[in-house]
Design an enzyme around this catalytic site. Structure first.
Site, PDB file in Angstrom:
ATOM      1  N   ARG A   1       0.853  -1.193   0.000  1.00 22.00           N
ATOM      2  CA  ARG A   1       0.000   0.000   0.000  1.00 22.00           C
ATOM      3  C   ARG A   1       0.890   1.245   0.000  1.00 22.00           C
ATOM      4  O   ARG A   1       1.726   1.409   0.895  1.00 22.00           O
ATOM      5  CB  ARG A   1      -0.908  -0.005   1.241  1.00 22.00           C
ATOM      6  CG  ARG A   1      -1.672   1.275   1.401  1.00 22.00           C
ATOM      7  CD  ARG A   1      -2.680   1.251   2.541  1.00 22.00           C
ATOM      8  NE  ARG A   1      -3.296   2.566   2.590  1.00 22.00           N
ATOM      9  CZ  ARG A   1      -3.231   3.407   3.623  1.00 22.00           C
ATOM     10  NH1 ARG A   1      -2.641   3.045   4.742  1.00 22.00           N
ATOM     11  NH2 ARG A   1      -3.782   4.593   3.541  1.00 22.00           N
TER      12      ARG A   1
ATOM     13  N   HIS B   1      -2.960  10.915   0.754  1.00 23.23           N
ATOM     14  CA  HIS B   1      -2.431  10.688   2.102  1.00 23.23           C
ATOM     15  C   HIS B   1      -1.803  12.013   2.559  1.00 23.23           C
ATOM     16  O   HIS B   1      -0.606  12.122   2.761  1.00 23.23           O
ATOM     17  CB  HIS B   1      -1.420   9.538   2.096  1.00 23.23           C
ATOM     18  CG  HIS B   1      -1.200   8.889   3.439  1.00 23.23           C
ATOM     19  ND1 HIS B   1      -1.356   7.532   3.645  1.00 23.23           N
ATOM     20  CD2 HIS B   1      -0.849   9.404   4.636  1.00 23.23           C
ATOM     21  CE1 HIS B   1      -1.079   7.246   4.916  1.00 23.23           C
ATOM     22  NE2 HIS B   1      -0.767   8.368   5.535  1.00 23.23           N
TER      23      HIS B   1
ATOM     24  N   GLU C   1      -7.499   8.447   6.290  1.00 31.52           N
ATOM     25  CA  GLU C   1      -7.834   9.024   7.596  1.00 31.52           C
ATOM     26  C   GLU C   1      -8.420  10.431   7.549  1.00 31.52           C
ATOM     27  O   GLU C   1      -7.809  11.400   8.050  1.00 31.52           O
ATOM     28  CB  GLU C   1      -6.600   9.002   8.512  1.00 31.52           C
ATOM     29  CG  GLU C   1      -6.098   7.606   8.789  1.00 31.52           C
ATOM     30  CD  GLU C   1      -5.037   7.547   9.891  1.00 31.52           C
ATOM     31  OE1 GLU C   1      -4.499   8.603  10.253  1.00 31.52           O
ATOM     32  OE2 GLU C   1      -4.765   6.459  10.398  1.00 31.52           O
TER      33      GLU C   1
ATOM     34  N   ASN D   1      -7.271   1.651   9.874  1.00 34.92           N
ATOM     35  CA  ASN D   1      -5.959   1.871  10.483  1.00 34.92           C
ATOM     36  C   ASN D   1      -6.161   1.806  11.981  1.00 34.92           C
ATOM     37  O   ASN D   1      -6.880   2.631  12.547  1.00 34.92           O
ATOM     38  CB  ASN D   1      -5.395   3.251  10.125  1.00 34.92           C
ATOM     39  CG  ASN D   1      -5.045   3.365   8.650  1.00 34.92           C
ATOM     40  OD1 ASN D   1      -5.100   2.380   7.912  1.00 34.92           O
ATOM     41  ND2 ASN D   1      -4.676   4.558   8.230  1.00 34.92           N
TER      42      ASN D   1
ATOM     43  N   TYR E   1      -4.261   1.402  15.799  1.00 29.82           N
ATOM     44  CA  TYR E   1      -3.039   1.380  16.609  1.00 29.82           C
ATOM     45  C   TYR E   1      -3.323   1.174  18.089  1.00 29.82           C
ATOM     46  O   TYR E   1      -2.581   0.538  18.794  1.00 29.82           O
ATOM     47  CB  TYR E   1      -2.275   2.697  16.428  1.00 29.82           C
ATOM     48  CG  TYR E   1      -1.696   2.850  15.050  1.00 29.82           C
ATOM     49  CD1 TYR E   1      -0.443   2.344  14.756  1.00 29.82           C
ATOM     50  CD2 TYR E   1      -2.412   3.476  14.027  1.00 29.82           C
ATOM     51  CE1 TYR E   1       0.096   2.457  13.482  1.00 29.82           C
ATOM     52  CE2 TYR E   1      -1.875   3.596  12.748  1.00 29.82           C
ATOM     53  CZ  TYR E   1      -0.625   3.081  12.484  1.00 29.82           C
ATOM     54  OH  TYR E   1      -0.103   3.186  11.224  1.00 29.82           O
TER      55      TYR E   1
ATOM     56  N   GLU F   1      -3.471  -0.259   8.106  1.00 32.74           N
ATOM     57  CA  GLU F   1      -2.294   0.099   8.908  1.00 32.74           C
ATOM     58  C   GLU F   1      -2.434  -0.497  10.301  1.00 32.74           C
ATOM     59  O   GLU F   1      -3.498  -0.407  10.915  1.00 32.74           O
ATOM     60  CB  GLU F   1      -2.158   1.627   9.092  1.00 32.74           C
ATOM     61  CG  GLU F   1      -1.755   2.377   7.857  1.00 32.74           C
ATOM     62  CD  GLU F   1      -1.642   3.887   8.095  1.00 32.74           C
ATOM     63  OE1 GLU F   1      -1.420   4.318   9.245  1.00 32.74           O
ATOM     64  OE2 GLU F   1      -1.790   4.635   7.108  1.00 32.74           O
TER      65      GLU F   1
HETATM   66  C1  FCB Z   1      -1.412   7.105  10.727  1.00 33.30           C
HETATM   67  C2  FCB Z   1      -0.993   7.637   9.367  1.00 33.30           C
HETATM   68  C3  FCB Z   1       0.343   7.114   8.904  1.00 33.30           C
HETATM   69  C4  FCB Z   1       1.340   6.974  10.020  1.00 33.30           C
HETATM   70  C5  FCB Z   1       0.743   6.274  11.205  1.00 33.30           C
HETATM   71  C6  FCB Z   1       1.696   6.076  12.360  1.00 33.30           C
HETATM   72  O1  FCB Z   1      -2.277   8.009  11.314  1.00 33.30           O
HETATM   73  O2  FCB Z   1      -1.942   7.306   8.397  1.00 33.30           O
HETATM   74  O3  FCB Z   1       0.785   7.942   7.870  1.00 33.30           O
HETATM   75  O4  FCB Z   1       1.888   8.188  10.333  1.00 33.30           O
HETATM   76  O5  FCB Z   1      -0.389   6.945  11.651  1.00 33.30           O
END
Ligand code: FCB
Length: 441
Positions: A75, A119, A164, A288, A290, A347
């Protein structure tokens, strides 16, 4: 071994501004990130993406790395001002050719390209006319889409419109920590609707040029929790303003009930007919993920919640709580709320303070543990019927981490910025085995 479904797509992800460099080469126009980083005082250590990972010149070497990691897919994002230096009008053929070469190189190596159209690097020329705050931007984005898709329709099957939108409006227009750096509730409310409109026009544009293409949007996705019981309503508001705000219009054709009145009050440009364009514009959803989001209620009615810094000690170098159950909860929530659409984890990953040891290796055991725990939770979600089709580690290699500059390393490949040498980290070797075995050993 925890096996993943047959044909599950394993990949890694990057974004143009974070890796390409060549900020002013071969006819590229400026983006808001070129301007923002050059302002000074906005980014850790005043780092810029001027050179970044020099991927523009080293893409062949980087495709070899992706191959070595046994990834089936990659990607990446396309820089709008590299192709259209003024945002609209004249095409910079050299910029477009770069992406053609990149895609050809991927295909030659049997790696499926997943292309993101936006992006975060808005052409500066369009920002001067109001950028995301103005409705015209949706038409400009549609024109840009058509240039790219006409050039790559035979080689790219998977497209993502926006990366995002939450962070675009939240960090770029509300908190002011990302380009273009505004701190304005009004601007951010306008941006939300124009992002949705741009996504939708881009979606229809791609489908009209390449009906067989698979098109999605990528959201910053976290399950949301109130800090205490008193914060239950704040959590609902946060879920509406950060998650449902982009999902409900696309999957249900309307803004979330809880905040619709507020949105219309703050943005008179919302037209009912827009939802006819926006509804049903995702063949798949990119998530995405985290961490999780914990919120507290605030006295201010809009937005009515404040995101809390975690108190957990189980955090990454970004200070983000490590919360693997979150990816399970998120996927289950999407399945229940939105009719189990095809999902790609576009992500997932972590920053840690990596170092090269005296043998020249990077032993990032914390990242291996992080990925293991999230992938186990994802496996559980798939076992329970969540329609997850693929997974992309953020990131292929260390790169320019926006406001944090080069101080935060997310790669499964280490980049020594002084020499541009790439070293596959322990996590990269581990992930290569996951990809090869299609499962967690
Ligand atoms: C996300 C972004 C990516 C990267 C990660 C850690 O928010 O899409 O570009 O910076 O965080």
């Amino acid at each position: 071994m925890k096996s993943f479904p047959k044909n599950f797509i394993w990949g890694t992800a990057t974004a143009a501004y974070q890796i390409e460099g060549a900020w002013n080469e071969e006819g590229k126009g400026l983006s808001i990130w070129d301007e923002f980083t050059h302002r000074g005082g906005k980014i850790a250590n005043n780092d810029t993406g001027d050179i970044a990972c020099d991927h523009y010149h080293r893409y062949k070497e980087d495709v070899k790395l992706i191959k070595k990691l046994n990834c089936k897919a990659y990607r990446f994002s396309i820089s709008w001002p590299r192709v259209l230096p003024e945002g609209r009008g004249a095409v910079n053929q050299k910029g477009l050719d770069f992406y053609k070469r990149l895609v050809d190189e991927l295909l030659k190596n049997k790696i499926e390209p997943f292309a993101t159209l936006y992006h975060w690097d808005m052409p500066l020329a369009l920002e001067k006319d109001g950028g995301w705050t103005k409705r015209f931007i949706a038409d400009a984005f549609e024109e840009y889409t058509s240039v790219i898709v006409n050039a790559l329709k035979d080689t790219v099957k998977f497209w993502m419109t926006l990366n995002e939108p939450l962070i675009i409006y939240g960090a770029g227009y509300f908190a002011g920590v990302h380009a273009p750096g505004y701190k304005s509730l009004f601007k951010s409310m306008k941006v939300i609707h124009n992002l949705l409109l741009a996504h939708a026009k881009s979606y229809h544009c791609i489908k009209s040029i390449a009906p067989q293409a698979q098109v999605g949007i990528v959201n910053a996705s976290s399950p949301v929790f109130g800090e205490s019981e008193k914060d239950a309503h704040a959590a609902k508001l946060a879920e509406a303003f950060t998650q449902r705000i982009f999902l409900d219009p696309i999957f249900k054709g309307k803004y979330p009930d809880l905040i619709e009145k507020k949105l219309r009050l703050l943005n008179r440009d919302i037209k009912d007919k827009d939802f006819g364009i926006i509804k049903n514009t995702a063949d798949f959803l990119g998530l995405n993920n985290y961490t999780r989001m914990v919120v507290k209620k605030t006295l201010l009615p809009i937005p009515g919640f404040a995101i809390q810094q975690t108190t957990s000690e189980n955090v990454t170098a970004m200070g983000w709580e490590i919360y693997p159950e979150g990816i399970y909860k998120l996927c289950s929530w999407i399945r229940n709320e939105y009719g189990n659409p095809p999902v790609y984890i576009t992500e997932n990953g972590a920053a840690f303070d990596d170092a090269i040891n005296n043998k020249g290796e990077v032993l990032d055991t914390q990242r291996v543990e992080f990925l293991k725990s999230y992938l186990s939770a994802l496996h559980a979600a798939i076992q329970e019927g969540c329609n997850v089709k693929g997974y992309f580690v953020w990131s292929l290699m260390d790169n320019f981490e926006w406001a944090e500059g080069y101080s935060k390393r997310f790669g499964i490949v280490y980049v020594d910025y002084a020499t541009q040498k790439r070293i596959i980290k322990q996590s990269g070797k581990w992930y290569a085995e996951v990809c090869r075995k299609n499962g967690l050993p």
